[in-house]
Write a protein that holds these residues in place. Structure first.
Motif, mmCIF file in Angstrom:
data_model
loop_
_atom_site.group_PDB
_atom_site.id
_atom_site.type_symbol
_atom_site.label_atom_id
_atom_site.label_comp_id
_atom_site.label_asym_id
_atom_site.label_seq_id
_atom_site.Cartn_x
_atom_site.Cartn_y
_atom_site.Cartn_z
ATOM 1 N N VAL A 155 -1.827 13.513 0.416
ATOM 2 C CA VAL A 155 -0.388 13.756 0.326
ATOM 3 C C VAL A 155 0.327 12.458 0.685
ATOM 4 C CG1 VAL A 155 1.532 15.087 1.268
ATOM 5 C CG2 VAL A 155 -0.710 16.166 0.995
ATOM 6 N N ASN A 156 1.190 11.979 -0.210
ATOM 7 C CA ASN A 156 1.927 10.743 0.018
ATOM 8 C C ASN A 156 2.892 10.934 1.176
ATOM 9 O OD1 ASN A 156 3.799 8.633 -0.049
ATOM 10 N ND2 ASN A 156 3.710 8.444 -2.249
ATOM 11 N N ILE A 157 2.736 10.120 2.223
ATOM 12 C CA ILE A 157 3.646 10.206 3.369
ATOM 13 C C ILE A 157 4.336 8.891 3.675
ATOM 14 C CG2 ILE A 157 2.439 12.146 4.444
ATOM 15 C CD1 ILE A 157 1.406 10.071 6.536
ATOM 16 N N GLY A 158 4.124 7.855 2.856
ATOM 17 C CA GLY A 158 4.830 6.620 3.156
ATOM 18 C C GLY A 158 4.264 5.404 2.468
ATOM 19 N N LEU A 176 6.353 6.053 7.723
ATOM 20 C CA LEU A 176 5.697 7.319 7.397
ATOM 21 C C LEU A 176 6.667 8.464 7.633
ATOM 22 C CD1 LEU A 176 2.350 6.635 9.304
ATOM 23 C CD2 LEU A 176 2.950 6.008 6.951
ATOM 24 N N ASP A 177 6.604 9.477 6.777
ATOM 25 C CA ASP A 177 7.482 10.621 6.947
ATOM 26 C C ASP A 177 6.873 11.845 6.271
ATOM 27 O OD1 ASP A 177 9.642 12.083 7.779
ATOM 28 O OD2 ASP A 177 11.100 11.112 6.467
ATOM 29 N N ASP A 178 7.211 12.999 6.783
ATOM 30 C CA ASP A 178 6.754 14.275 6.235
ATOM 31 C C ASP A 178 7.815 15.318 6.583
ATOM 32 O OD1 ASP A 178 4.337 15.954 5.199
ATOM 33 O OD2 ASP A 178 5.046 17.002 6.999
ATOM 34 N N PRO A 179 8.069 16.278 5.693
ATOM 35 C CA PRO A 179 9.083 17.296 5.994
ATOM 36 C C PRO A 179 8.816 18.083 7.283
ATOM 37 C CG PRO A 179 8.474 17.398 3.684
ATOM 38 C CD PRO A 179 7.519 16.441 4.351
ATOM 39 N N SER A 180 7.575 18.150 7.717
ATOM 40 C CA SER A 180 7.263 18.902 8.933
ATOM 41 C C SER A 180 7.567 18.107 10.209
ATOM 42 C CB SER A 180 5.789 19.330 8.929
ATOM 43 O OG SER A 180 4.944 18.197 9.044
ATOM 44 N N TYR A 222 0.831 -1.208 0.000
ATOM 45 C CA TYR A 222 0.000 0.000 0.000
ATOM 46 C C TYR A 222 0.861 1.253 0.000
ATOM 47 C CZ TYR A 222 -3.976 -2.912 1.260
ATOM 48 O OH TYR A 222 -4.963 -3.862 1.254
ATOM 49 N N ILE A 223 0.372 2.290 -0.630
ATOM 50 C CA ILE A 223 0.938 3.631 -0.511
ATOM 51 C C ILE A 223 0.069 4.353 0.517
ATOM 52 C CG2 ILE A 223 1.510 5.773 -1.715
ATOM 53 C CD1 ILE A 223 3.089 3.241 -2.635
ATOM 54 N N ALA A 247 11.324 13.406 12.648
ATOM 55 C CA ALA A 247 11.896 12.111 12.270
ATOM 56 C C ALA A 247 10.796 11.248 11.659
ATOM 57 C CB ALA A 247 12.472 11.417 13.499
ATOM 58 N N PRO A 248 11.181 10.257 10.848
ATOM 59 C CA PRO A 248 10.184 9.327 10.301
ATOM 60 C C PRO A 248 9.499 8.549 11.425
ATOM 61 C CG PRO A 248 12.288 9.086 9.182
ATOM 62 C CD PRO A 248 12.526 9.968 10.368
ATOM 63 N N LEU A 249 8.316 8.072 11.144
ATOM 64 C CA LEU A 249 7.550 7.266 12.085
ATOM 65 C C LEU A 249 7.439 5.851 11.543
ATOM 66 C CD1 LEU A 249 5.705 7.084 14.615
ATOM 67 C CD2 LEU A 249 3.809 7.725 13.126
ATOM 68 N N SER A 250 7.974 4.907 12.283
ATOM 69 C CA SER A 250 7.826 3.495 11.938
ATOM 70 C C SER A 250 6.804 2.900 12.892
ATOM 71 C CB SER A 250 9.155 2.758 12.086
ATOM 72 O OG SER A 250 10.076 3.240 11.149
ATOM 73 N N CYS A 251 5.804 2.229 12.334
ATOM 74 C CA CYS A 251 4.754 1.649 13.161
ATOM 75 C C CYS A 251 4.213 0.401 12.465
ATOM 76 C CB CYS A 251 3.645 2.652 13.442
ATOM 77 S SG CYS A 251 2.951 3.454 11.989
ATOM 78 N N ALA A 252 3.326 -0.286 13.130
ATOM 79 C CA ALA A 252 2.731 -1.495 12.568
ATOM 80 C C ALA A 252 1.236 -1.483 12.842
ATOM 81 C CB ALA A 252 3.372 -2.741 13.192
#
Length: 113
Positions: free
Chosen positions: A59-62, A79-83, A47-48, A86-91
Motif C-alpha cells: 500500500v503506497n504510504i509516501g 509517510l501518511d495513511d488515513p488511519s 523512491y515510492i 498526522a503524517p510522519l516525516s522522518c529521515a
C-alpha cells in the motif's frame, strides 16, 4: 532524535533494487518497501514507499527523496495513511553497516504563538 526503524538493501536476487525495513513506535509497526520511482525530474522522489499489510499487499504510504548533508547522502521521507492522526516525516541516515540506514524521527518544533 529517536531511532524508529531500520532499512537495508534487499538481499533477494529478484529484487536488488528494493530497500526493505520497518518503522516501529508505540502506536505503529509497519513493514516497508522502498521502490525506485523511475523519475529523474528535479524535486521528484527517488523512491515510492509502500507499507506491507498482514496479507502481503503493498500500500503506497509516501515517498523518499535523496538529500545531502555534510557530504553524507540520506533519505528524507514523508509517510501518511488515513488511519494515522498526522503524517510522519522522518529521515534515513546511513548506518554503520554498508547498505543499511537508521530511520530517525524528530518532533517538529511548534510555532511560537
Amino acid at each position: 532524535m529517536a531511532k524508529i526503524g531500520q532499512l537495508k538493501k534487499s538481499l533477494e536476487a529478484a529484487t536488488p533494487h528494493l530497500i526493505v525495513g520497518s518503522i516501529r513506535t508505540l502506536a505503529h509497526s509497519v513493514q516497508l518497501h522502498l521502490e525506485p520511482s523511475g523519475r529523474d525530474a528535479e524535486g521528484a522522489p527517488a523512491y515510492i514507499v509502500y507499507a506491507i499489510t498482514a496479507q502481503g499487499e503493498a500500500v503506497n504510504i509516501g515517498a523518499a527523496w535523496k538529500k545531502q548533508h555534510n557530504g553524507r547522502e540520506y533519505f528524507s521521507m514523508s509517510l501518511d495513511d488515513p488511519s494515522w492522526q498526522a503524517p510522519l516525516s522522518c529521515a534515513a541516515f546511513p548506518a554503520d553497516k554498508a547498505g543499511e540506514w537508521d530511520v530517525i524521527w524528530n518532533r517538529p518544533e511548534r510555532a511560537a504563538v
